[in-house]
Design a protein around this motif. Structure first.
Motif, PDB file in Angstrom:
ATOM      1  N   LEU A   1      25.998  41.898  40.186  1.00  7.51           N
ATOM      2  CA  LEU A   1      27.122  41.753  39.313  1.00  7.51           C
ATOM      3  C   LEU A   1      28.396  42.175  39.953  1.00  7.51           C
ATOM      4  O   LEU A   1      29.550  41.444  39.602  1.00  7.51           O
ATOM      5  N   LEU A   2      28.496  43.037  40.689  1.00  7.70           N
ATOM      6  CA  LEU A   2      29.729  43.841  41.270  1.00  7.70           C
ATOM      7  C   LEU A   2      29.988  42.672  42.234  1.00  7.70           C
ATOM      8  O   LEU A   2      31.370  42.474  42.504  1.00  7.70           O
ATOM      9  N   ALA A   3      29.505  42.113  43.105  1.00  4.48           N
ATOM     10  CA  ALA A   3      29.401  41.134  44.154  1.00  4.48           C
ATOM     11  C   ALA A   3      30.026  40.001  43.190  1.00  4.48           C
ATOM     12  O   ALA A   3      31.110  39.534  43.889  1.00  4.48           O
ATOM     13  N   LEU A   4      29.515  39.635  42.320  1.00  2.00           N
ATOM     14  CA  LEU A   4      30.270  38.527  41.738  1.00  2.00           C
ATOM     15  C   LEU A   4      31.627  38.830  41.155  1.00  2.00           C
ATOM     16  O   LEU A   4      32.668  37.833  41.174  1.00  2.00           O
ATOM     17  N   MET A   5      31.978  39.841  40.601  1.00  2.00           N
ATOM     18  CA  MET A   5      33.126  40.234  40.002  1.00  2.00           C
ATOM     19  C   MET A   5      34.160  40.470  41.300  1.00  2.00           C
ATOM     20  O   MET A   5      35.236  39.797  40.942  1.00  2.00           O
ATOM     21  N   LEU A   6      33.938  40.812  42.410  1.00  2.00           N
ATOM     22  CA  LEU A   6      34.761  40.929  43.389  1.00  2.00           C
ATOM     23  C   LEU A   6      34.864  39.447  43.876  1.00  2.00           C
ATOM     24  O   LEU A   6      36.236  39.014  44.320  1.00  2.00           O
ATOM     25  N   ALA A   7      33.974  38.658  44.045  1.00  2.00           N
ATOM     26  CA  ALA A   7      34.136  37.250  44.264  1.00  2.00           C
ATOM     27  C   ALA A   7      34.985  36.703  43.188  1.00  2.00           C
ATOM     28  O   ALA A   7      35.979  35.757  43.907  1.00  2.00           O
ATOM     29  N   ALA A   8      35.074  36.757  42.026  1.00  2.00           N
ATOM     30  CA  ALA A   8      35.899  36.273  41.240  1.00  2.00           C
ATOM     31  C   ALA A   8      37.296  36.669  41.470  1.00  2.00           C
ATOM     32  O   ALA A   8      38.449  35.859  41.244  1.00  2.00           O
ATOM     33  N   VAL A   9      37.489  37.952  41.510  1.00  2.00           N
ATOM     34  CA  VAL A   9      38.950  38.242  41.974  1.00  2.00           C
ATOM     35  C   VAL A   9      39.381  37.534  43.108  1.00  2.00           C
ATOM     36  O   VAL A   9      40.474  37.109  43.351  1.00  2.00           O
ATOM     37  N   THR A  10      38.416  37.429  44.282  1.00  2.00           N
ATOM     38  CA  THR A  10      38.920  36.746  45.346  1.00  2.00           C
ATOM     39  C   THR A  10      39.280  35.394  45.210  1.00  2.00           C
ATOM     40  O   THR A  10      40.538  34.933  45.493  1.00  2.00           O
ATOM     41  N   PHE A  11      38.433  34.586  44.529  1.00  2.00           N
ATOM     42  CA  PHE A  11      38.656  33.077  44.295  1.00  2.00           C
ATOM     43  C   PHE A  11      40.107  33.163  43.589  1.00  2.00           C
ATOM     44  O   PHE A  11      40.903  32.419  43.689  1.00  2.00           O
ATOM     45  N   PHE A  12      40.291  34.132  42.502  1.00  2.00           N
ATOM     46  CA  PHE A  12      41.588  33.811  41.603  1.00  2.00           C
ATOM     47  C   PHE A  12      42.629  34.279  42.307  1.00  2.00           C
ATOM     48  O   PHE A  12      43.916  33.426  42.455  1.00  2.00           O
ATOM     49  N   VAL A  13      42.898  35.227  43.484  1.00  2.00           N
ATOM     50  CA  VAL A  13      44.022  35.370  44.201  1.00  2.00           C
ATOM     51  C   VAL A  13      44.211  34.452  44.957  1.00  2.00           C
ATOM     52  O   VAL A  13      45.347  34.001  45.226  1.00  2.00           O
ATOM     53  N   ALA A  14      43.048  33.882  45.710  1.00  2.00           N
ATOM     54  CA  ALA A  14      43.225  32.777  46.758  1.00  2.00           C
ATOM     55  C   ALA A  14      43.849  31.681  46.074  1.00  2.00           C
ATOM     56  O   ALA A  14      44.703  30.896  46.532  1.00  2.00           O
TER      57      ALA A  14
END
Length: 427
Positions: free
Chosen positions: A180-193
């Protein structure tokens, strides 16, 4: 009064810049020789009985496995595999970094090893492909913290040993929160990028993806061997650690051949140095826990909380505040070894499951790894990216906010941690 004297002396010593382990030891010895009548013989007995634990043997083995994997090319192959899967998405290299950190965490058990192994390859690659340094630092610094949550985590072993909680159940409890934490960090990464228009990589063909998977399969197999072996009853977590170290030696020396036999003594020495440092902290923490118990501090705190009629909700909030503050001055292992013996009896009095408390404490220490002044991940990323700590601190803020939201979920939705071990009949 005893608690105030003990913690006052401990923090006074820490403020002088003295290492945590020595501060703990001096606090205990000063208090024992000047303020109590505890026989010194009982101190020695408690010290050896506290360390006479089969579970503690898992720590040097997991450290050795992580050291082999860091030096043996496993991280590079995992990065190639994850990049082939998600590199074509917005912020693809960042997403690949999150996935690679999660995978490497699942075989190394260490946050520091994860940041070093993945960051030293991924951060320069991001800069070469046109990503700003601050983006790469934000992704890897926070994703590297997965190393102490995703099993096999060395810090989870420490919690299990400190509180006599099943290490196997803790390992299983870390899987769902880790994903779950990996998915949340990935979501932030995707949004920022996507918001900043960061570059994408060409989409890999199926043949390229399969080739990358085939080359990384030896490293990925270790996840199945460790977790499958524990759940299948083939070996205990401690035996799994020994198997992991042996397997890591085999694949890095004889399969990938990126580590020569002549270099193995250096790896053993590095792992022994890290293990001895951690075991020294454990030794002093055992004495500190003995002192706290002898002075009836946890019992008095439990009685005070019950007398004040604290709700579980309020208690968990106070625990989070205490642990987040502790993360400002201590590393994860020190926080766990000092606070677990104090918080564990209080939590059990209120009906909080020991496994839930363990995951809650680990997530708090994860946050501590990603902010100053002690955040180890930031300092490692700083040395790799050649950036100042203040600049890195600003860079990690979007991901750090996601981690705090995740902490709230873990705190007040215990089933996130307990669902899988309960399903498997381990709790």
């Amino acid at each position: 009064m005893s608690a105030a004297l003990i913690f006052g002396l401990l923090f006074a010593l820490m403020l002088t810049g003295m290492p945590i382990s020595i501060s703990l030891g001096l606090t205990v010895l000063t208090f024992l020789f000047t303020m109590t009548e505890v026989p010194i013989e009982s101190v020695g007995l408690k010290l050896f009985s506290g360390l006479d634990n089969f579970g503690i043997m898992a720590i040097p083995f997991f450290i050795l496995a992580g050291t082999f994997l860091t030096r043996g090319g496993v991280a590079r192959r995992m990065i190639a595999f994850t990049t082939s899967l998600v590199g074509h998405l917005p912020g693809g290299l960042g997403l690949a970094g999150v996935a690679a950190c999660a995978m490497f965490a699942a075989i190394s058990g260490s946050s520091v090893a994860t940041v070093v192994a993945i960051g030293s390859i991924m951060m320069p690659a991001m800069v070469d492909h046109g990503y700003p340094k601050r983006f790469g630092v934000g992704v890897i610094s926070t994703s590297g913290a997965l190393g102490i949550l995703v099993p096999p985590s060395i810090i989870l072993v420490l919690y299990g040993v400190s509180t006599n909680t099943s290490i196997g159940a803790l390992f299983m409890a870390g899987i769902v929160p880790g994903v779950l934490l990996a998915l949340m960090l990935a979501a932030v990464t995707f949004f920022v990028a996507r918001r900043n228009g960061y570059p994408k990589m060409p989409k890999a063909t199926f043949a390229q993806q399969f080739k990358a998977f085939r080359e990384s399969i030896w490293g990925l197999s270790l996840i199945a061997i460790v977790l499958g072996g524990i759940y299948g009853g083939i070996f205990t977590p401690t035996e799994a650690a020994a198997v992991a170290a042996t397997y890591a030696f085999f694949i890095t020396v004889f399969v990938y051949k990126e580590l020569r036999l002549t270099e193995v003594p250096k790896v053993l020495l590095q792992a022994a140095s890290m293990s001895s440092m951690l075991l020294y902290i454990i030794t002093n923490a055992v004495l500190f826990s003995f002192l706290m118990t002898h002075e009836q501090i946890p019992q008095e705190m439990a009685a005070w909380i019950i007398d004040k009629n604290f709700s579980v909700w309020m208690f968990l909030l106070v625990v989070n505040v205490i642990l987040l503050l502790a993360g400002n001055v201590m590393d994860p292992s020190s926080i766990l070894l000092i606070m677990a013996p104090i918080l564990f009896p209080l939590a059990t009095k209120l009906g909080i499951h020991p496994v839930h408390l363990g995951i809650l404490m680990i997530v708090n220490t994860e946050v501590g790894l990603c902010h100053p002044p002690v955040g180890l991940n930031l300092y490692i990323a700083s040395s790799i990216a050649k950036m100042g700590i203040s600049e890195i601190t600003i860079s990690v803020l979007p991901w750090l906010c996601a981690m705090l939201v995740f902490l709230g979920l873990i705190t007040y939705v215990p089933e996130i941690s307990l669902w899988l071990p309960r399903l498997l009949g381990m709790i």
